[in-house]
Design a protein around this motif. Sequence first.
Motif, PDB file in Angstrom:
ATOM      1  N   UNK A  73     140.627  60.712  68.516  1.00 31.96           N
ATOM      2  CA  UNK A  73     142.060  60.430  68.651  1.00 31.96           C
ATOM      3  C   UNK A  73     142.895  61.669  68.342  1.00 31.96           C
ATOM      4  N   UNK A  74     142.421  62.475  67.411  1.00 37.86           N
ATOM      5  CA  UNK A  74     143.191  63.656  67.011  1.00 37.86           C
ATOM      6  C   UNK A  74     142.976  64.838  67.954  1.00 37.86           C
ATOM      7  N   UNK A  75     142.156  64.662  68.964  1.00 33.11           N
ATOM      8  CA  UNK A  75     142.001  65.707  69.985  1.00 33.11           C
ATOM      9  C   UNK A  75     143.065  65.510  71.047  1.00 33.11           C
ATOM     10  N   UNK A  76     143.492  66.605  71.674  1.00 31.06           N
ATOM     11  CA  UNK A  76     144.484  66.450  72.732  1.00 31.06           C
ATOM     12  C   UNK A  76     143.829  66.086  74.061  1.00 31.06           C
ATOM     13  N   UNK A  89     144.959  67.388  62.386  1.00 36.12           N
ATOM     14  CA  UNK A  89     145.724  66.753  61.313  1.00 36.12           C
ATOM     15  C   UNK A  89     145.512  67.455  59.977  1.00 36.12           C
ATOM     16  N   UNK A  98     144.645  51.585  58.955  1.00 36.52           N
ATOM     17  CA  UNK A  98     144.413  52.165  60.269  1.00 36.52           C
ATOM     18  C   UNK A  98     143.862  53.583  60.195  1.00 36.52           C
ATOM     19  N   UNK A  99     143.004  53.919  61.142  1.00 38.06           N
ATOM     20  CA  UNK A  99     142.596  55.311  61.323  1.00 38.06           C
ATOM     21  C   UNK A  99     143.691  56.102  62.040  1.00 38.06           C
ATOM     22  N   UNK A 100     144.261  55.512  63.071  1.00 40.75           N
ATOM     23  CA  UNK A 100     145.041  56.328  63.995  1.00 40.75           C
ATOM     24  C   UNK A 100     146.255  55.645  64.617  1.00 40.75           C
ATOM     25  N   UNK A 101     146.551  54.422  64.205  1.00 38.69           N
ATOM     26  CA  UNK A 101     147.712  53.720  64.763  1.00 38.69           C
ATOM     27  C   UNK A 101     148.773  53.619  63.661  1.00 38.69           C
ATOM     28  N   UNK A 155     146.677  58.446  78.447  1.00 38.33           N
ATOM     29  CA  UNK A 155     147.988  59.081  78.338  1.00 38.33           C
ATOM     30  C   UNK A 155     148.026  60.079  77.179  1.00 38.33           C
ATOM     31  N   UNK A 156     148.849  61.114  77.295  1.00 39.38           N
ATOM     32  CA  UNK A 156     148.939  62.102  76.208  1.00 39.38           C
ATOM     33  C   UNK A 156     149.551  61.554  74.916  1.00 39.38           C
ATOM     34  N   UNK A 157     150.367  60.506  74.988  1.00 37.56           N
ATOM     35  CA  UNK A 157     150.818  59.880  73.745  1.00 37.56           C
ATOM     36  C   UNK A 157     149.698  58.985  73.250  1.00 37.56           C
ATOM     37  N   UNK A 158     149.187  59.280  72.066  1.00 38.12           N
ATOM     38  CA  UNK A 158     148.112  58.471  71.511  1.00 38.12           C
ATOM     39  C   UNK A 158     148.629  57.615  70.383  1.00 38.12           C
ATOM     40  N   UNK A 159     148.822  56.318  70.526  1.00 38.99           N
ATOM     41  CA  UNK A 159     148.489  55.494  71.667  1.00 38.99           C
ATOM     42  C   UNK A 159     149.604  54.487  71.857  1.00 38.99           C
ATOM     43  N   UNK A 204     151.027  60.592  83.360  1.00 40.68           N
ATOM     44  CA  UNK A 204     151.091  60.891  81.927  1.00 40.68           C
ATOM     45  C   UNK A 204     152.167  60.142  81.150  1.00 40.68           C
ATOM     46  N   UNK A 228     150.004  68.344  80.376  1.00 35.16           N
ATOM     47  CA  UNK A 228     150.500  67.288  79.477  1.00 35.16           C
ATOM     48  C   UNK A 228     149.465  66.952  78.417  1.00 35.16           C
ATOM     49  N   UNK A 229     148.188  67.022  78.762  1.00 36.09           N
ATOM     50  CA  UNK A 229     147.147  66.662  77.800  1.00 36.09           C
ATOM     51  C   UNK A 229     146.812  67.807  76.852  1.00 36.09           C
ATOM     52  N   UNK A 277     141.618  64.027  76.896  1.00 38.83           N
ATOM     53  CA  UNK A 277     141.528  62.609  77.240  1.00 38.83           C
ATOM     54  C   UNK A 277     140.112  62.226  77.677  1.00 38.83           C
ATOM     55  N   UNK A 286     146.919  69.674  67.721  1.00 34.87           N
ATOM     56  CA  UNK A 286     146.453  68.292  67.722  1.00 34.87           C
ATOM     57  C   UNK A 286     145.713  67.961  66.430  1.00 34.87           C
ATOM     58  N   UNK A 304     148.590  60.668  61.500  1.00 34.14           N
ATOM     59  CA  UNK A 304     148.385  59.957  62.752  1.00 34.14           C
ATOM     60  C   UNK A 304     148.457  60.901  63.947  1.00 34.14           C
ATOM     61  N   UNK A 305     147.736  60.593  65.017  1.00 38.49           N
ATOM     62  CA  UNK A 305     147.786  61.477  66.193  1.00 38.49           C
ATOM     63  C   UNK A 305     149.134  61.495  66.912  1.00 38.49           C
ATOM     64  N   UNK A 306     149.951  60.456  66.770  1.00 36.09           N
ATOM     65  CA  UNK A 306     151.316  60.543  67.310  1.00 36.09           C
ATOM     66  C   UNK A 306     152.136  61.341  66.316  1.00 36.09           C
ATOM     67  N   UNK A 365     154.498  63.808  73.518  1.00 37.48           N
ATOM     68  CA  UNK A 365     154.622  63.969  74.969  1.00 37.48           C
ATOM     69  C   UNK A 365     154.612  62.622  75.640  1.00 37.48           C
ATOM     70  N   UNK A 408     147.895  70.301  73.707  1.00 37.85           N
ATOM     71  CA  UNK A 408     148.824  70.157  72.583  1.00 37.85           C
ATOM     72  C   UNK A 408     149.846  71.293  72.560  1.00 37.85           C
TER      73      UNK A 408
END
Lengths: 310, 310, 310
Positions: free
Chosen positions: B176-179, C181, B12-15, B251-255, A14, A176-177, B181, C179, C251-253, A254, A179
């Motif tokens: 992306x907004x889901x926890x 937004x 960006x959508x998610x970065x 990974x749990x950190x996106x992204x 993770x 970890x996955x 994977x 998670x 953002x997801x982060x 995380x 929230x």
Amino acid sequence: MKITGTFLDEISHDIPHQNWGRDEWDKDFSYMKQIGIDTVILIRSGYRRFITYPSKFLMERHGCYHPPVDLVDMFLGLSEKYGMNFYFGLYDSGKYWDTGDLTEEIDSNRYVIDEVWNQYGHSPAFKGWYLCMEISRRTKGSIEAFRTLGEQCKSISNGLPTLISPWIDGKKAVLAASSALTREDAISLAEHEKEWSEILDGIKDAVDAVAFQDGHIDYHELEDFFRVNKAMADKYGLKCWTNAETFDRDMPIKFLPIKFEKLRLKLEAARKAGYDKAITFEFSHFMSPQSAYLQAGHLFNRYKEYIQSF
Amino acid sequence: MKITGTFLDEISHDIPHQNWGRDEWDKDFSYMKQIGIDTVILIRSGYRRFITYPSKFLMERHGCYHPPVDLVDMFLGLSEKYGMNFYFGLYDSGKYWDTGDLTEEIDSNRYVIDEVWNQYGHSPAFKGWYLCMEISRRTKGSIEAFRTLGEQCKSISNGLPTLISPWIDGKKAVLAASSALTREDAISLAEHEKEWSEILDGIKDAVDAVAFQDGHIDYHELEDFFRVNKAMADKYGLKCWTNAETFDRDMPIKFLPIKFEKLRLKLEAARKAGYDKAITFEFSHFMSPQSAYLQAGHLFNRYKEYIQSF
Amino acid sequence: MKITGTFLDEISHDIPHQNWGRDEWDKDFSYMKQIGIDTVILIRSGYRRFITYPSKFLMERHGCYHPPVDLVDMFLGLSEKYGMNFYFGLYDSGKYWDTGDLTEEIDSNRYVIDEVWNQYGHSPAFKGWYLCMEISRRTKGSIEAFRTLGEQCKSISNGLPTLISPWIDGKKAVLAASSALTREDAISLAEHEKEWSEILDGIKDAVDAVAFQDGHIDYHELEDFFRVNKAMADKYGLKCWTNAETFDRDMPIKFLPIKFEKLRLKLEAARKAGYDKAITFEFSHFMSPQSAYLQAGHLFNRYKEYIQSF
């Protein structure tokens, strides 16, 4: 309580990879040395299809990918160069996480232990084994797994020490996955003592040291849990180490490096409980001056100031 | 299989945004050039109310904000300076994500295509169009949308090539907004082939290249899916590119940037399948030496070693 | 609309710690000064068991940990050195977050206010109080809490100003540990005005300034909400500040620095509404050239270009 050991988390569940080459690893070992680390523990030699060394067995049995670098060879070389004790972490097939069944872990690691000792056992830095199954409480079959594999490790290597690092089933024991940061149904101190006494009694001849992960309980619970852990370890004749996590479990990202004050609370609790050694998960992402997380370099500085104040 | 193209993800959508100015972008184009990138693809010219160029049409129709910088102008200028082929990504109104209906995407982009070609079509770096609707499977109306917009792009620009980059509806196709994977109900290879054959057949005269995103399936599934993708593209006369994602979906950190070993597995699979070109999503966050994610600079170094070893 | 104040988030709910020592803090104050910041606001003096100064009261009553550094002393010293106005944020016991009941916040802070004024009130930089309870709408007991504590702060300190920074219950008002937004049931402008008029009317003699957090509504809603906020503040005789969040809620982060364009939209909306002052949450993670998030340094540069263009 100085941190004198660290995991090497190059096959990660993770924690995102830093993409270091040999130069960065060499430098990291020198940073470790600088603060008194003498032990490095490969957290696992493989996880599902990703592996740290070109294992014929694992590539055949689990369809693992041929690794771009032989990390076991590299880490042993650096351990020799920097005078570190290297502990080899076993293979994690992922089956246990999926099914709760440890059979595959036992079956695969019988071969891995042989293969690895044949290939790398000659290195003077090869100083121990890490039984990498991360369990808590009375996981079905954990006693048998630890005993079987621990005994094999010790017998093939003239009794090199074996280490486990389980987690306490506390309020922060969430995936970890997920929230979420905490959960409601944490274990009580009494249950913890009862269940772990049974486990430690069952594995005492095959496992030399237990390093509970210190991040799943709240800071004010540390003293009680650490006291119980030390008493249990003493009773069954194991060394009692602490796995001082250097990442922060209390934040929605995380995972990033921990606040120094929290690390200090955990190390002080281990010191008060008379623990034998502190290791960390892990130096290279969370404490290293060259970590991609710049908070880690500041943690390194705060930690250095702390140990210089002793 | 060298990466010779990258998306530019400034809307960006998610970065999260890096807040670069022109100096940083100029430097980034030079880093791209250094590893052989010859194509840059604006991922979208706008998303909901945020836009890359001061579009009168979009500000009126969708209440878009006047952008602080004309990014299309800047990226075209840098593409001319560094000899890159620039692909223009269409506008994403967000309506499709909210409702599954592509009508607004078609209606708005009819105007955007005209406006953009009038304003920027004279640039010698303007070399293609990216139909930015990210669809998978048989999205209702996707054939009509790709065909309508692809034909308009080509007819107004003397046949400049058009590109799409859909995703495979695999086990890692989660929001992306889901926890989470992964998910359970991933598409089978046979379904993928059946549904995408229908789509490619329907759009073959309006779309020149398809670059499937490579991150939604597991690494051991790459070979099968890539073989099928190449066969389908060949059958319907499209170029088959791969969109080699350089961020890590596991990974749990996106992204954050991907582990080099994973990128290598994906590029090797594309090479074996005889793909025509590799592009990435995307260089500036995940592979650039000046990325805010320091892991990216190390990925750049590992990748350079890799291509130098050919 | 220049940002002239920032929170200091050293006891954080959800932003990972940077592990800075005094040198880094000194440098950060100089960076703040460079862009015209004249006010620093300690976001809270403690949260649950973690505290910023060695409070005898809090260590006894809440079992708080003795802090490794007296941050209140350090921040006051740096405020004196750099000519900043320091606002002291009250203690957050966590009880309100757990139960919705503000009783403990009132009871504990009665003592904290006395203790702090006795220990630090002599500093010429001590220029105000921040009532740190983050509420929205008509939280049960919020009027009483703000009034009681605001009056005590003012009366003990010869009328030093008091500040609150509530959130608008908008579409982005989701928990950091979630998670998601956005959410569906956002407040309407009319409800917001009705409920906050009641609150501001109730606290008008005890609170001098209200700085609504600007990140919970969409960018195109800013103008309407800001206009209403300014009118309400004027009506009840409070200063109307904006808390311009410099982290990105889209953002997801969770959470990295905001895209400059978004910050600009928010500051422009505050300027148009005639707001009195802009502060930010917060400089050191999200705008500082030495932040662990390198995007922050670029945001600093973009922001400097922006204010130089006035």
